[in-house]
Design a protein around this motif. Structure first.
Motif, mmCIF file in Angstrom:
data_model
loop_
_atom_site.group_PDB
_atom_site.id
_atom_site.type_symbol
_atom_site.label_atom_id
_atom_site.label_comp_id
_atom_site.label_asym_id
_atom_site.label_seq_id
_atom_site.Cartn_x
_atom_site.Cartn_y
_atom_site.Cartn_z
ATOM 1 N N TRP A 2 0.509 -1.229 0.153
ATOM 2 C CA TRP A 2 0.121 0.076 0.128
ATOM 3 C C TRP A 2 0.998 1.340 0.127
ATOM 4 N N TYR A 3 0.606 2.286 -0.787
ATOM 5 C CA TYR A 3 1.370 3.508 -0.759
ATOM 6 C C TYR A 3 0.182 4.653 -0.637
ATOM 7 N N HIS A 4 0.569 5.531 -0.040
ATOM 8 C CA HIS A 4 -0.443 6.804 -0.024
ATOM 9 C C HIS A 4 0.574 8.081 0.136
ATOM 10 N N GLU A 9 -3.604 5.095 6.405
ATOM 11 C CA GLU A 9 -3.437 3.680 6.674
ATOM 12 C C GLU A 9 -4.323 3.178 5.424
ATOM 13 N N PRO A 10 -4.244 1.880 5.164
ATOM 14 C CA PRO A 10 -4.859 1.209 3.929
ATOM 15 C C PRO A 10 -6.502 1.437 3.958
ATOM 16 N N TRP A 12 -8.770 0.309 1.686
ATOM 17 C CA TRP A 12 -9.393 -1.025 1.534
ATOM 18 C C TRP A 12 -8.207 -2.079 1.094
ATOM 19 N N TYR A 13 -8.710 -3.179 0.932
ATOM 20 C CA TYR A 13 -7.806 -4.291 0.728
ATOM 21 C C TYR A 13 -8.205 -5.352 -0.415
ATOM 22 N N HIS A 91 -13.800 1.917 -5.011
ATOM 23 C CA HIS A 91 -12.591 1.846 -5.203
ATOM 24 C C HIS A 91 -12.519 0.444 -6.591
ATOM 25 N N GLY A 121 -8.543 -0.665 -7.375
ATOM 26 C CA GLY A 121 -7.779 0.266 -7.213
ATOM 27 C C GLY A 121 -7.123 0.715 -8.536
#
Length: 230
Positions: A2-4, A9-10, A12-13, A91, A121
């Motif tokens: 995960w990158y933001h 924090e994430p 969604w998964y 997403h 995503g």
């Protein structure tokens, strides 16, 4: 992974692939493209490009200069499809395709193939192939390498009575079609606000959906130099 840009924090998964524990791994392919990351998933909503790039039979090759006029012109692929955003998970986008194979212009309905591409995503796609032998799933991922350079991988898994040779064939056939796209991506300029015609309405819809994955601090490529040093 995960990158933001804001270190959030994430949100969604990735969803679990149905019956994944019963599937058999059949291999993977890897390609590197010189393109904006959004160009790759946007293909899912560009239904019209299927007719131009992916109608010639896979044995016609990957070079678009010759694939449309080859010995294999008597065999063609046909495509019917639609793209939409998931109603519950914003997403997720979903492309549904019906693949048809025709000989001398006559559709062989027994060979029709239903394909569902679930876009999760900005960089993951689950391609599901429904066949009379069972289900095959191809996991597509995009990893940024550097600005305007992306690594694309496809890993395939099969279940049911699908033999290894069929799984390998599906992986090879997908690679042929992807390499036709790569030839376009490597020579294409990303336009933020393109002029779209009525037939391209799904592209506009996809761009609105994809915009959710950008944030205030998302990295942007600055092409203009402040000095003459380079």
């Amino acid at each position: 992974m995960w990158y933001h840009a804001e270190n959030s924090e994430p949100l969604w998964y990735p969803p679990e692939i149905p019956n994944f524990d019963k599937m058999r791994y059949q291999g993977y392919t890897e390609h590197q493209v010189n393109a904006h990351i959004q160009e790759v998933p946007e293909n899912g909503a560009d239904i019209n490009h299927l007719t131009h790039l992916h109608t010639p039979f896979i044995l016609s090759g990957t070079d678009l200069r010759y694939s449309a006029h080859s010995f294999w012109d008597w065999i063609t692929h046909g495509w019917d499809g639609n793209w939409k955003q998931d109603e519950n998970d914003k997403h997720i986008g979903e492309l549904t395709l019906l693949h048809k194979l025709s000989l001398f212009g006559i559709e062989i309905k027994k060979l029709n193939l239903n394909v569902t591409a679930t876009q999760v995503g900005p960089s993951i796609v689950h391609l599901t192939f429904k066949t009379f032998l069972g289900t095959a799933c191809m996991v597509h991922s995009i990893t940024p390498v550097e600005p305007l350079v992306q690594k694309i991988t496809h890993s395939i898994y099969v279940t049911g009575f699908i033999p290894t040779i069929v799984g390998k064939f599906l992986l090879w056939a997908e690679a042929v079609q992807i390499e036709r796209d790569v030839m376009i991506w490597n020579h294409k300029t990303y336009v933020e606000k393109p002029l779209l015609v009525k037939e391209d309405h799904l592209i506009a819809k996809h761009r609105r959906w994809y915009s959710q994955f950008y944030s205030e601090n998302s990295p942007r490529l600055k092409l203009q130099k402040d000095t003459l040093d380079f």
